[in-house]
Design a protein around this motif. Structure first.
Motif, PDB file in Angstrom:
ATOM      1  N   ALA A 163       0.900  -1.188  -0.034  1.00  0.00           N
ATOM      2  CA  ALA A 163      -0.021  -0.108  -0.090  1.00  0.00           C
ATOM      3  C   ALA A 163       0.821   1.324   0.074  1.00  0.00           C
ATOM      4  N   LYS A 164       1.888   1.157   0.863  1.00  0.00           N
ATOM      5  CA  LYS A 164       2.961   2.539   0.659  1.00  0.00           C
ATOM      6  C   LYS A 164       3.387   2.506  -0.479  1.00  0.00           C
ATOM      7  N   PHE A 165       3.809   1.616  -1.227  1.00  0.00           N
ATOM      8  CA  PHE A 165       4.589   1.583  -2.471  1.00  0.00           C
ATOM      9  C   PHE A 165       3.684   2.208  -3.705  1.00  0.00           C
ATOM     10  N   ALA A 166       2.457   1.814  -3.523  1.00  0.00           N
ATOM     11  CA  ALA A 166       1.463   2.365  -4.527  1.00  0.00           C
ATOM     12  C   ALA A 166       1.161   3.663  -4.172  1.00  0.00           C
ATOM     13  N   ALA A 167       1.244   4.185  -2.856  1.00  0.00           N
ATOM     14  CA  ALA A 167       0.924   5.657  -2.555  1.00  0.00           C
ATOM     15  C   ALA A 167       2.267   6.452  -2.782  1.00  0.00           C
ATOM     16  N   THR A 168       3.435   6.006  -3.252  1.00  0.00           N
ATOM     17  CA  THR A 168       4.700   6.843  -3.588  1.00  0.00           C
ATOM     18  C   THR A 168       4.237   7.757  -4.943  1.00  0.00           C
ATOM     19  N   LYS A 169       4.931   8.895  -4.802  1.00  0.00           N
ATOM     20  CA  LYS A 169       4.640  10.043  -5.721  1.00  0.00           C
ATOM     21  C   LYS A 169       4.582   9.569  -7.320  1.00  0.00           C
ATOM     22  N   GLY A 170       5.410   8.581  -7.673  1.00  0.00           N
ATOM     23  CA  GLY A 170       5.523   8.386  -9.094  1.00  0.00           C
ATOM     24  C   GLY A 170       4.458   7.208  -9.271  1.00  0.00           C
ATOM     25  N   VAL A 171       4.238   6.439  -8.577  1.00  0.00           N
ATOM     26  CA  VAL A 171       3.231   5.464  -8.668  1.00  0.00           C
ATOM     27  C   VAL A 171       1.646   5.763  -8.572  1.00  0.00           C
ATOM     28  N   ALA A 172       1.647   6.461  -7.560  1.00  0.00           N
ATOM     29  CA  ALA A 172      -0.006   6.825  -7.161  1.00  0.00           C
ATOM     30  C   ALA A 172      -0.812   7.276  -8.218  1.00  0.00           C
ATOM     31  N   PRO A 173      -0.462   8.224  -9.149  1.00  0.00           N
ATOM     32  CA  PRO A 173      -1.305   8.615 -10.328  1.00  0.00           C
ATOM     33  C   PRO A 173      -1.803   7.736 -11.091  1.00  0.00           C
ATOM     34  N   PHE A 174      -0.951   6.389 -11.016  1.00  0.00           N
ATOM     35  CA  PHE A 174      -1.361   5.375 -12.049  1.00  0.00           C
ATOM     36  C   PHE A 174      -2.140   4.278 -11.414  1.00  0.00           C
TER      37      PHE A 174
ATOM     38  N   ALA B 156       0.896  -0.294 -13.715  1.00  0.00           N
ATOM     39  CA  ALA B 156       0.786   1.068 -13.018  1.00  0.00           C
ATOM     40  C   ALA B 156       2.354   1.512 -12.998  1.00  0.00           C
ATOM     41  N   VAL B 157       3.111   0.443 -12.444  1.00  0.00           N
ATOM     42  CA  VAL B 157       4.675   0.724 -12.378  1.00  0.00           C
ATOM     43  C   VAL B 157       5.358   0.992 -13.795  1.00  0.00           C
ATOM     44  N   LEU B 158       4.833   0.531 -14.836  1.00  0.00           N
ATOM     45  CA  LEU B 158       5.242   0.478 -15.938  1.00  0.00           C
ATOM     46  C   LEU B 158       4.934   1.730 -16.645  1.00  0.00           C
TER      47      LEU B 158
ATOM     48  N   GLY C  27       7.983   8.775 -17.143  1.00  0.00           N
ATOM     49  CA  GLY C  27       9.454   9.336 -16.469  1.00  0.00           C
ATOM     50  C   GLY C  27       9.151   9.787 -15.109  1.00  0.00           C
ATOM     51  N   VAL C  28       8.378   9.399 -14.422  1.00  0.00           N
ATOM     52  CA  VAL C  28       8.167   9.797 -13.019  1.00  0.00           C
ATOM     53  C   VAL C  28       8.625   8.854 -12.101  1.00  0.00           C
ATOM     54  N   LEU C  29       8.821   7.463 -12.465  1.00  0.00           N
ATOM     55  CA  LEU C  29       9.164   6.571 -11.465  1.00  0.00           C
ATOM     56  C   LEU C  29      10.719   6.940 -10.907  1.00  0.00           C
ATOM     57  N   HIS C  30      11.026   6.902  -9.511  1.00  0.00           N
ATOM     58  CA  HIS C  30      11.899   7.084  -8.912  1.00  0.00           C
ATOM     59  C   HIS C  30      12.881   6.052  -9.186  1.00  0.00           C
ATOM     60  N   TYR C  31      14.191   6.493  -9.426  1.00  0.00           N
ATOM     61  CA  TYR C  31      15.287   5.756  -9.831  1.00  0.00           C
ATOM     62  C   TYR C  31      15.383   4.467  -9.036  1.00  0.00           C
ATOM     63  N   GLN C  32      15.264   4.496  -7.667  1.00  0.00           N
ATOM     64  CA  GLN C  32      15.365   3.297  -6.815  1.00  0.00           C
ATOM     65  C   GLN C  32      14.218   2.409  -7.125  1.00  0.00           C
ATOM     66  N   GLN C  33      13.251   2.700  -7.710  1.00  0.00           N
ATOM     67  CA  GLN C  33      12.265   1.638  -8.011  1.00  0.00           C
ATOM     68  C   GLN C  33      12.357   1.101  -9.653  1.00  0.00           C
ATOM     69  N   GLU C  34      13.493   1.389 -10.148  1.00  0.00           N
ATOM     70  CA  GLU C  34      13.835   0.966 -11.602  1.00  0.00           C
ATOM     71  C   GLU C  34      13.804  -0.450 -11.547  1.00  0.00           C
ATOM     72  N   HIS C  35      14.436  -1.220 -10.618  1.00  0.00           N
ATOM     73  CA  HIS C  35      14.435  -2.644 -10.394  1.00  0.00           C
ATOM     74  C   HIS C  35      13.110  -3.081 -10.231  1.00  0.00           C
TER      75      HIS C  35
END
Length: 342
Positions: free
Chosen positions: A105-116, A152-154, A160-168
């Motif tokens: 739930a926290k991952f889905a609420a991160t700034k880059g992922v949440a809008p999707f 959502a992640v893809l 171009g809004v995914l945090h670089y630490q979430q790239e993996h």
């Protein structure tokens, strides 16, 4: 973006557009609070715990090196055990409650992922399904949630809004979505032709496992962290553990590794994996090496390079040792090529 079968995704509904706009203006804490309230409401209204009609902890779905315990519930829902979703996406467990739900739930609420992440998916992530299986209470998600979260992640990465630490995580999502599409179309053909009645029980799992194993090998870390740590030490650079590294590292690696690995191999790799003119390549050079020979040879070479680095007190001393122990070579044999760095 497209769906799991390569078809373009349908136009977003007004509800999903509204959810995205709302998510974009809310903070992560506010998004989590809203989702938590919805989850509590759902749990308050939840009927008696449903039982699993099929499935066993001893017979998980196996995807490469990942085990996904899964069940079919009495009401027909297909569920995957909560923690295994975190493992499938290559996430850190963190300090998750109720078996990992808080982490997702926290991952889905991160700034880059949440809008999707639409409202329906967000609610499912914060309100895992409680069910009984083999005499114990378990928590899980409907199986489709894994594909939905990957989408959502893809989408976040594409924008171009995914945090670089979430790239993996995005790389893992890409592998999973491709695999699901392949197995899904095979299953549809089998159903249309009636072949599913005679195929072996684990046939689809074996197809999925083979594809995932091949794809995961492409992303397996080949260059050890110690290799970069030692370069940073010898060059007196800061932050060797950072994800962003100086572009000159690529030139160093060509010199330290590929020019010394085998005759003409660097030239061939540069033909197969050309630069876009800005220093970016479609893949890593090592992903083109053969699994049975090239990859083991590379790892052996890297081990030797790292040992020489560890034995050196300066970059100059390391290069002298390297040139003596592992001189540069190309198609014509050993060459006294000029040192690009000294």
């Amino acid at each position: 973006m497209s769906d799991l079968f390569g078809n373009p995704n349908p136009m977003p509904s007004p509800q999903s557009k509204g959810g995205r706009q709302r998510a974009e203006v809310l903070s992560a804490d506010e998004r989590s609070a809203i989702a938590s309230r919805a989850a509590r409401k759902r749990w308050e209204d939840e009927p008696a715990v449903v039982k699993a009609s099929h499935g066993s902890a001893d017979s998980p779905l196996i995807i490469g090196d990942i085990e996904l315990p899964c069940y079919v519930l009495e009401d027909g829902r297909r569920v995957i055990i909560q923690r295994s979703v975190i493992t499938a996406l290559d996430m850190k467990q963190g300090t998750a409650g109720r078996g990992g739900g808080d982490r997702l739930a926290k991952f889905a609420a991160t700034k880059g992922v949440a809008p999707f992440v639409d409202d329906a998916l967000r609610e499912k992530l914060t309100a895992p399904i409680k069910f009984r299986a083999q005499g114990s209470t378990a928590y899980g998600y409907e199986a489709t949630i894994l594909a939905d979260l990957c989408d959502a992640v893809l989408q976040a990465r594409e924008e171009g809004v995914l945090h670089y630490q979430q790239e993996h995580i995005a790389k893992r999502c890409e592998i999973l979505v491709r695999a699901f599409a392949r197995v899904g179309i095979i299953a549809l053909v089998d159903e249309a032709t009636g072949y599913q009645e005679i195929r072996e029980r684990k046939a689809l799992e074996e197809i999925l496992n083979k594809y995932i194993s091949e794809e995961l090998r492409r992303w397996t870390k080949t260059f050890p962290d110690e290799y970069f740590k030692q370069i940073f030490r010898l060059k007196d650079w800061k932050n060797p553990n950072g994800t962003k590294r100086p572009g000159v590292l690529g030139h160093y690696t060509n010199d330290l590794v590929y020019q010394r690995l085998a005759p003409g191999i660097l030239d061939e790799l540069q033909k197969l994996n050309p630069s876009d003119g800005q220093g970016h390549r479609k893949r890593k050079h090592h992903q083109y090496l053969s699994e049975d020979h090239g990859d083991p040879r590379l790892r052996e070479h890297l081990d030797k390079v790292v040992v020489l680095m560890q034995a050196s007190s300066s970059w100059g001393q390391f290069k002298l040792l390297l040139d003596r122990a592992l001189p540069r070579i190309n198609a014509t044999g050993l060459l006294p090529l000029p040192d690009p760095e000294g």
